[in-house]
Scaffold this active site. Structure first.
Site, PDB file in Angstrom:
ATOM      1  N   GLN A  30      12.317  20.548 -10.748  1.00  0.00           N
ATOM      2  CA  GLN A  30      11.809  19.183 -10.771  1.00  0.00           C
ATOM      3  C   GLN A  30      12.889  18.239 -10.290  1.00  0.00           C
ATOM      4  O   GLN A  30      14.057  18.392 -10.632  1.00  0.00           O
ATOM      5  CB  GLN A  30      11.361  18.797 -12.184  1.00  0.00           C
ATOM      6  CG  GLN A  30      10.837  17.379 -12.283  1.00  0.00           C
ATOM      7  CD  GLN A  30      10.313  17.057 -13.683  1.00  0.00           C
ATOM      8  OE1 GLN A  30       9.922  17.952 -14.417  1.00  0.00           O
ATOM      9  NE2 GLN A  30      10.311  15.791 -14.034  1.00  0.00           N
ATOM     10  N   GLY A  31      12.502  17.281  -9.477  1.00  0.00           N
ATOM     11  CA  GLY A  31      13.430  16.268  -9.003  1.00  0.00           C
ATOM     12  C   GLY A  31      12.799  14.907  -9.173  1.00  0.00           C
ATOM     13  O   GLY A  31      11.698  14.770  -9.722  1.00  0.00           O
ATOM     14  N   GLY A  32      13.492  13.874  -8.699  1.00  0.00           N
ATOM     15  CA  GLY A  32      12.972  12.524  -8.810  1.00  0.00           C
ATOM     16  C   GLY A  32      11.700  12.324  -8.017  1.00  0.00           C
ATOM     17  O   GLY A  32      10.906  11.434  -8.308  1.00  0.00           O
ATOM     18  N   ASP A  48      24.742  14.043   4.328  1.00  0.00           N
ATOM     19  CA  ASP A  48      24.987  14.274   2.896  1.00  0.00           C
ATOM     20  C   ASP A  48      25.370  15.728   2.629  1.00  0.00           C
ATOM     21  O   ASP A  48      24.839  16.370   1.723  1.00  0.00           O
ATOM     22  CB  ASP A  48      23.739  13.892   2.096  1.00  0.00           C
ATOM     23  CG  ASP A  48      24.045  13.647   0.619  1.00  0.00           C
ATOM     24  OD1 ASP A  48      25.221  13.378   0.294  1.00  0.00           O
ATOM     25  OD2 ASP A  48      23.115  13.726  -0.196  1.00  0.00           O
ATOM     26  N   GLY A  88       9.239  14.736  -7.511  1.00  0.00           N
ATOM     27  CA  GLY A  88       8.096  15.480  -8.009  1.00  0.00           C
ATOM     28  C   GLY A  88       8.489  16.868  -8.436  1.00  0.00           C
ATOM     29  O   GLY A  88       9.539  17.067  -9.049  1.00  0.00           O
TER      30      GLY A  88
END
Length: 434
Positions: free
Chosen positions: A45-47, A177, A49
């Site tokens: 899970q990430g920011g 990044d 979804g």
């Protein structure tokens, strides 16, 4: 394209994104090419979804050996939309395979894009994307190795990343990044490494026309503060030299354990000035990071080669490869394709320090002596499950030693600026293994 989230000002938190509701295993999604995909169990899970195991739709349930992952987020969110643009333009399987064949490579560490689309359920819309399933990330390996990688491994990673960067640069994008947490091992082959998370990927040369250099104060310090390029610190859009500069900082950190500016990441101007001084005197920078007997001359040569690159210049990828290959010969090693994540015997044990993504507004209180060491040690006392530990009698506290690295001058490598400078934050999602 949805508008990008505005930077958080001092004292303001970034806008919260909607979290995707969890779908049950067996949910079927249909991509824009009318191909059906079946969801398995969620694995991260990430920011933005959730990430699910996935496979082509069939009567069988999606098993733990699934070859794909499917990223799902509410359609109003932006991170996956930005990443999707890169994958659709530059990561189609036929493009990657043609590049591998024409450049005589064994592998290319760019995850393949297999499909995407919109899914509706109970009146809500979701965006999804199907890509290769990958394994663990290199940040976990870095910490397991005592936060120092062997020199051979670092040079091999540098060579793999040169292959990856040359490919994405040739397809009009820069990554912007690069860091250990954005590098993942193959799910099936631990000797293959992939560059992931293209949420910051920037199309620097649309239709072959390079963007002009232009500083924008609203974009200053974008990226991950300890690694981001000087161009990004100044608010200029990332370019090819930016990616390679970031790679240099990563290789130095992987070799010596930490970068000279890591103690003051809350002060982005200090970090920027430290990097500018590093570029002005690369030899002095290397002396700050390494003892005379451990100094990797090939990294200094690599950095010197990049120093002369202009904003729009194409990097000399082959020459950079030859520099890293020469480094392998110096230590009587060769690029045998086997990556060995083994602790370095002589490595100094360093305090744990989390990689900082786009920094939050840096208005938190800092210790008066400028050292974050005590602050980090106190933070470690928190229980990982978020529960308070039962009070108990503790032994007499012993004196906490200074940083184990015999280089106390690292903090002074740069121009001190006022702490507390607000920094932009776009709320990058937490990395999860795919």
């Amino acid at each position: 394209m949805p508008p990008k989230a505005k930077a958080a000002g001092k004292g303001r938190a970034p806008a919260k994104r909607k979290l995707a509701e969890e779908f049950p295993p067996g949910e079927v999604l249909t991509d824009t090419g009318k191909k059906a995909w079946k969801l398995g169990a969620p694995i991260g899970q990430g920011g933005f979804g959730l990430i699910y195991l996935g496979d082509e739709n069939s009567a069988k349930p999606v098993g733990s050996d699934a070859r794909y992952v499917i990223k799902v987020e509410p359609s109003d969110n932006g991170p996956l939309f930005s990443e999707l643009k890169f994958y659709m333009r530059a990561a189609k399987p036929e493009l990657i395979q043609n590049w591998i064949k024409s450049h005589k490579l064994k592998n290319l560490g760019v995850p393949k894009y297999w499909g995407s689309g919109l899914h509706e359920k109970e009146g809500k819309r979701y965006r999804f994307m199907v890509i290769d399933r990958l394994g663990t990330d290199l940040q976990k390996k870095f910490e397991e190795c005592g936060k120092t990688f062997p020199r051979k491994l670092v040079l091999q990673l540098g060579l793999r990343l040169l292959d990856i960067l040359e490919y994405i640069h040739d397809h009009e994008y820069v990554h912007a990044d690069i860091k250990a947490s954005n590098l993942m091992l193959s799910h099936s082959d631990p000797n293959q490494v992939y560059l992931v998370d293209y949420g910051l990927a920037y199309r620097y040369s649309p239709d072959g026309v390079h963007k002009e250099y232009k500083e924008d104060p609203k974009r200053c310090h974008d990226g991950t503060i300890e690694f981001t390029s000087i161009d990004a610190h100044k608010g200029a859009s990332p370019c090819r030299r930016s990616d390679l500069e970031i790679l240099c900082y990563c290789m130095v950190q992987w070799l010596c354990g930490r970068l000279p500016w890591e103690d003051k990441l809350q002060d982005p101007l200090y970090v920027r000035d430290s990097k500018m001084r590093c570029q002005e005197n690369i030899s002095q920078f290397m002396t700050k990071c390494f003892s005379s007997q451990d100094k990797p001359d090939e990294i200094q040569r690599f950095m010197e080669e990049l120093k002369s690159l202009g904003y729009q210049d194409k990097p000399p990828y082959e020459k950079l490869r030859s520099i890293l290959q020469a480094g392998l010969k110096t230590i009587q090693a060769r690029d045998d394709g086997k990556m060995e994540f083994t602790p370095v015997n002589a490595a100094v044990s360093l305090p744990a320090q989390k990689t900082t993504k786009r920094k939050k507004a840096a208005d938190e209180e800092c210790e008066t002596d400028g050292s974050p060491l005590k602050k980090k040690r106190v933070a470690k006392k928190k229980d990982t499950n978020g529960l308070k530990k039962s009070p108990k009698k503790t032994p007499k506290p012993r004196k906490v030693p200074k940083h184990g690295d015999p280089k106390p001058s690292l903090v002074d490598f740069g121009t001190q600026t006022s702490p507390g400078l607000a920094q932009r934050s776009r709320g990058r999602p937490k990395k999860t293994s795919t």
